[in-house]
Design an enzyme around this catalytic site. Structure first.
Site, PDB file in Angstrom:
ATOM      1  N   LYS A   1      48.920  37.861  46.293  1.00 17.79           N
ATOM      2  CA  LYS A   1      49.356  36.746  47.013  1.00 17.79           C
ATOM      3  C   LYS A   1      50.868  36.472  46.581  1.00 17.79           C
ATOM      4  O   LYS A   1      51.685  36.226  47.517  1.00 17.79           O
ATOM      5  CB  LYS A   1      48.524  35.657  46.818  1.00 17.79           C
ATOM      6  CG  LYS A   1      48.904  34.512  47.632  1.00 17.79           C
ATOM      7  CD  LYS A   1      47.577  33.305  47.578  1.00 17.79           C
ATOM      8  CE  LYS A   1      48.302  32.031  48.283  1.00 17.79           C
ATOM      9  NZ  LYS A   1      47.406  30.959  48.229  1.00 17.79           N
TER      10      LYS A   1
ATOM     11  N   GLU B   1      50.273  41.436  35.595  1.00 15.46           N
ATOM     12  CA  GLU B   1      49.509  42.563  35.291  1.00 15.46           C
ATOM     13  C   GLU B   1      49.559  43.517  36.939  1.00 15.46           C
ATOM     14  O   GLU B   1      49.790  44.757  36.675  1.00 15.46           O
ATOM     15  CB  GLU B   1      47.681  42.357  35.683  1.00 15.46           C
ATOM     16  CG  GLU B   1      47.321  41.795  34.443  1.00 15.46           C
ATOM     17  CD  GLU B   1      47.230  39.952  34.542  1.00 15.46           C
ATOM     18  OE1 GLU B   1      48.499  39.598  35.090  1.00 15.46           O
ATOM     19  OE2 GLU B   1      46.738  39.232  33.623  1.00 15.46           O
TER      20      GLU B   1
ATOM     21  N   GLY C   1      43.500  32.649  46.724  1.00 13.26           N
ATOM     22  CA  GLY C   1      43.297  34.046  46.291  1.00 13.26           C
ATOM     23  C   GLY C   1      41.926  34.601  46.351  1.00 13.26           C
ATOM     24  O   GLY C   1      41.413  35.443  46.864  1.00 13.26           O
ATOM     25  N   ARG C   2      41.014  33.484  45.852  1.00 12.06           N
ATOM     26  CA  ARG C   2      39.497  33.987  45.610  1.00 12.06           C
ATOM     27  C   ARG C   2      38.898  33.750  47.046  1.00 12.06           C
ATOM     28  O   ARG C   2      37.480  33.974  47.283  1.00 12.06           O
ATOM     29  CB  ARG C   2      38.903  33.256  44.442  1.00 12.06           C
ATOM     30  CG  ARG C   2      39.228  31.272  44.674  1.00 12.06           C
ATOM     31  CD  ARG C   2      38.777  30.822  43.390  1.00 12.06           C
ATOM     32  NE  ARG C   2      39.245  29.444  43.493  1.00 12.06           N
ATOM     33  CZ  ARG C   2      40.266  28.973  43.314  1.00 12.06           C
ATOM     34  NH1 ARG C   2      41.341  29.726  42.713  1.00 12.06           N
ATOM     35  NH2 ARG C   2      40.605  27.727  43.233  1.00 12.06           N
TER      36      ARG C   2
ATOM     37  N   GLU D   1      36.817  29.374  38.966  1.00 12.09           N
ATOM     38  CA  GLU D   1      38.224  29.050  39.342  1.00 12.09           C
ATOM     39  C   GLU D   1      38.324  27.905  40.252  1.00 12.09           C
ATOM     40  O   GLU D   1      39.254  27.208  40.003  1.00 12.09           O
ATOM     41  CB  GLU D   1      38.833  30.116  39.757  1.00 12.09           C
ATOM     42  CG  GLU D   1      40.393  30.205  39.558  1.00 12.09           C
ATOM     43  CD  GLU D   1      40.970  31.564  39.728  1.00 12.09           C
ATOM     44  OE1 GLU D   1      41.324  32.122  38.903  1.00 12.09           O
ATOM     45  OE2 GLU D   1      41.329  31.703  40.838  1.00 12.09           O
TER      46      GLU D   1
ATOM     47  N   HIS E   1      15.996  44.208  31.485  1.00 13.51           N
ATOM     48  CA  HIS E   1      15.911  44.756  30.021  1.00 13.51           C
ATOM     49  C   HIS E   1      16.899  44.540  29.226  1.00 13.51           C
ATOM     50  O   HIS E   1      17.285  45.461  28.350  1.00 13.51           O
ATOM     51  CB  HIS E   1      15.782  46.464  30.418  1.00 13.51           C
ATOM     52  CG  HIS E   1      14.569  46.662  31.323  1.00 13.51           C
ATOM     53  ND1 HIS E   1      13.298  47.194  30.786  1.00 13.51           N
ATOM     54  CD2 HIS E   1      14.422  46.712  32.569  1.00 13.51           C
ATOM     55  CE1 HIS E   1      12.522  47.493  31.593  1.00 13.51           C
ATOM     56  NE2 HIS E   1      13.143  47.069  32.864  1.00 13.51           N
TER      57      HIS E   1
ATOM     58  N   LYS F   1      49.164  32.322  30.628  1.00  8.15           N
ATOM     59  CA  LYS F   1      50.104  32.942  31.066  1.00  8.15           C
ATOM     60  C   LYS F   1      51.531  32.666  30.647  1.00  8.15           C
ATOM     61  O   LYS F   1      52.125  33.761  30.254  1.00  8.15           O
ATOM     62  CB  LYS F   1      50.430  32.941  32.623  1.00  8.15           C
ATOM     63  CG  LYS F   1      49.347  33.363  33.565  1.00  8.15           C
ATOM     64  CD  LYS F   1      49.697  33.136  35.104  1.00  8.15           C
ATOM     65  CE  LYS F   1      48.599  33.438  36.072  1.00  8.15           C
ATOM     66  NZ  LYS F   1      48.849  33.143  37.215  1.00  8.15           N
TER      67      LYS F   1
HETATM   68  O1  LIG Z   1      47.208  37.555  44.164  1.00  9.12           O
HETATM   69  P1  LIG Z   1      47.968  37.256  42.856  1.00  9.12           P
HETATM   70  O2  LIG Z   1      48.913  36.247  43.235  1.00  9.12           O
HETATM   71  O3  LIG Z   1      48.423  38.497  42.198  1.00  9.12           O
HETATM   72  O4  LIG Z   1      47.135  36.345  42.003  1.00  9.12           O
HETATM   73  C1  LIG Z   1      45.916  37.031  41.383  1.00  9.12           C
HETATM   74  C2  LIG Z   1      45.019  35.940  40.987  1.00  9.12           C
HETATM   75  O5  LIG Z   1      45.663  35.176  39.884  1.00  9.12           O
HETATM   76  C3  LIG Z   1      45.282  33.786  40.009  1.00  9.12           C
HETATM   77  O6  LIG Z   1      46.395  33.028  40.534  1.00  9.12           O
HETATM   78  C4  LIG Z   1      44.940  33.221  38.641  1.00  9.12           C
HETATM   79  O7  LIG Z   1      43.994  34.129  37.862  1.00  9.12           O
HETATM   80  C5  LIG Z   1      43.895  33.898  40.847  1.00  9.12           C
HETATM   81  O8  LIG Z   1      43.933  32.523  41.507  1.00  9.12           O
HETATM   82  C6  LIG Z   1      44.420  35.124  41.898  1.00  9.12           C
HETATM   83  O9  LIG Z   1      43.325  35.345  42.525  1.00  9.12           O
END
Ligand SMILES: O=P(O)(O)OC[C@H]1O[C@](O)(CO)[C@@H](O)[C@@H]1O
Length: 551
Positions: free
Chosen positions: A204, A210, A264-265, A350, A381, A510
């Site tokens: 987003k 990452e 995002g979620r 979240e 199990h 972060k």
């Molecule tokens: O889509 P982005 O901006 O890479 O964010 C990934 C994820 O990181 C967060 O902002 C925090 O973990 C989530 O809410 C989001 O889904």
């Protein structure tokens, strides 16, 4: 502070202490129609909450609670496009992404439905092109593999939905890379042919460390294999940050945008679902949206007493605030939904893992439960021992599909269904100690020995569970299930008074990671010994050990 809410919480606590004299089993004995009265349905989906320790008095008071907290008014405000995400001053409109009749929804006095429609059409065109082999790789070949690089909401949704809808997957293979741990991308790319691979960078913000690190690694891998000048044909981006996708070098026709009013979620319905659409096709994706739309309409129009997300949310409140259970388990008896619990972990934790109200006050009532779980029967199990006999009560949310796609697997499916029903029965009914002794003696175990063993084999029972029963896990049903859980989180968030749509709690870690990175990079030089004067002695000690052990 909502005084009416506090009064109703107090009333519910009172009813709870009276209800303690009566088990869930007793409630069934007293009321032969308990299942009919304590379940609700939407088409081919039933939410059975009769095995939750509630009676009419509890439910009536919970419905009053929903009214006192203005759940319906706030729901309408969300559907209207009001900026209910207070801390980010944003509307919350994932429902617009599945607003199939395209009824106008306004954000800042502008109908957003045209943008939604155009976004969907762009995705469809691209997905069809990839699936038909009309959009080809730099060597003119059809793409055989798609790699979705993203994390959190840009990963969990597409990965879970792709896995869940395996029987509908007739497009190219879709792989997922999320972790910053290089083994994730290395292990994924090592089996792929770059000349037939398409990389989707899903973020987003297009800043998440990452995702951006993995994206650069993928770009290097691709450029080394097919040449920098050809690599662009093998990338597409999914983001709201169009400037940043441009800076990364992805051409505009390969960028699938969405909007800041999609969290995002909550973004699986947007272009974040592109990998899913390529996998299952545009018609199936459309069914997926239809399912969510049906749940949206149900949530919007059904009286709260029969409203599935409202009831699921109220049961969550009952368990968290009145019974004071800190966790809840999600138990899909459906292997293809095995990643559903981790998807819901993000959605729920979240959203509602907050201790400050929307208006900035400290909340004294407990909020978001810890969500965990795994697919049955595997989980039987591993952790079911604790569910049945542990010292903590964990409300269980069973999920069960009646039909499987494979007609010839009836034997498996009957066992799966029987196990699911038996577990909720066992949790509720338990087994009394005298019954255990009787059974042991009947099996020929001597009396003394039966008495010694019995305490270990008795079950207190009276452990609550709900069951979501659906006909078959197809795109429409999955859409409905996800939307059900989204709205449930909304209902709980409103009652707790939190902003369910921000996530400031992930920011501090972060920031500190960015600072820590400079220290980690220093360790390679092996020049510095950290002490408590530099930072806390735990982090210092660990950094020194990392420095010493680095190969
Ligand atoms: O889509 P982005 O901006 O890479 O964010 C990934 C994820 O990181 C967060 O902002 C925090 O973990 C989530 O809410 C989001 O889904």
């Amino acid at each position: 502070m909502n005084e009416q809410r506090d009064i109703l919480f107090a009333r519910l606590k009172q009813i709870r202490s009276q209800l303690k004299n009566m088990s869930i089993n007793d409630l069934f004995t007293l009321n032969p129609k308990r299942f009919e009265e304590f379940s609700t349905s939407l088409d081919d989906m039933i939410l059975d909450y009769s095995k939750v320790h509630v009676n009419n008095d509890v439910m009536t008071t919970l419905f009053k609670l929903a009214k006192a907290c203005d759940v319906e008014e706030k729901r309408d405000a969300m559907y209207r496009g009001d900026k209910i995400n207070i801390t980010e001053n944003r509307a919350v409109l994932h429902i617009a992404l599945r607003n199939k009749p395209n009824k106008p929804i306004y954000v800042d006095n502008r109908d957003i439905m045209q943008d939604v429609q155009e976004g969907l059409e762009k995705m469809q065109k691209f997905a069809n092109g990839i699936r038909d082999g009309k959009i080809v790789s730099s060597s003119g070949e059809a793409f055989t593999d798609i790699v979705n690089i993203g994390i959190g909401g840009s990963h969990l949704g597409p990965a879970m939905v792709t896995q869940s809808l395996k029987p509908f997957h007739d497009g190219p293979n879709v792989h997922f890379v999320s972790n910053i741990d290089s083994s994730h991308i290395t292990d994924t790319l090592s089996n792929l042919d770059p000349s037939k691979t398409l990389i989707l960078i899903a973020s987003k913000t297009f800043t998440t460390i990452e995702t951006m690190t993995n994206a650069k690694t993928a770009m290097k891998w691709m450029s080394n294999a097919i040449g920098e000048e050809n690599a662009g044909k093998h990338f597409a981006a999914i983001s709201t940050a169009l400037e940043k996708t441009k800076d990364f070098g992805i051409s505009e026709d390969r960028v699938f945008g969405y909007w800041d009013w999609v969290g995002g979620r909550y973004s699986i319905w947007s272009s974040i679902g592109l990998g899913v659409m390529i996998a299952i096709g545009t018609d199936n994706f459309s069914q997926f949206l239809d399912g969510a739309y049906e749940m949206d309409e149900h949530f919007k129009n059904t009286p709260i007493e029969q409203n599935m997300p409202v009831i699921l949310g109220l049961i969550g409140i009952w368990h968290r605030n009145i019974c004071e259970y800190p966790t809840r388990a999600i138990l899909p008896y459906d292997q293809r939904l095995s990643s559903f619990p981790s998807y819901i972990q993000q959605l729920d934790m979240e959203s509602n893992g907050k201790s400050i109200s929307s208006s900035g006050e400290s909340l004294y009532e407990k909020t978001g439960a810890i969500v965990w779980g795994d697919a049955g029967t595997n989980s039987q199990h591993s952790f079911f021992q604790l569910l049945h006999q542990g010292s903590q009560i964990v409300p269980c949310e069973f999920m069960l599909g009646v039909n499987k796609s494979e007609n010839d697997m009836k034997e498996h499916n009957d066992l799966l269904i029987a196990n699911c029903l038996a577990q909720s029965q066992a949790l509720m009914a338990g087994r009394r100690i005298d019954e255990v002794i009787r059974v042991l003696e009947k099996r020929g175990v001597p009396h003394e020995e039966s008495i010694r063993l019995a305490p270990h084999r008795q079950f207190n029972g009276n452990r609550p569970s709900s069951t979501l029963l659906y006909k078959k896990l197809d795109p429409k049903t999955l859409g409905k299930i996800i939307a059900l859980y989204e709205h449930r989180v909304f209902v709980e968030g409103i009652i707790w008074g939190v902003d369910s749509f921000d996530q400031w709690g992930v920011e501090l870690g972060k920031e500190l990671a960015t600072e820590m990175l400079t220290h980690v990079q220093e360790t390679h030089k092996k020049k510095k010994e950290y002490t408590h004067k530099d930072m806390d002695s735990s982090s210092a000690g660990l950094l020194n050990a990392i420095s010493a052990w680095q190969e």
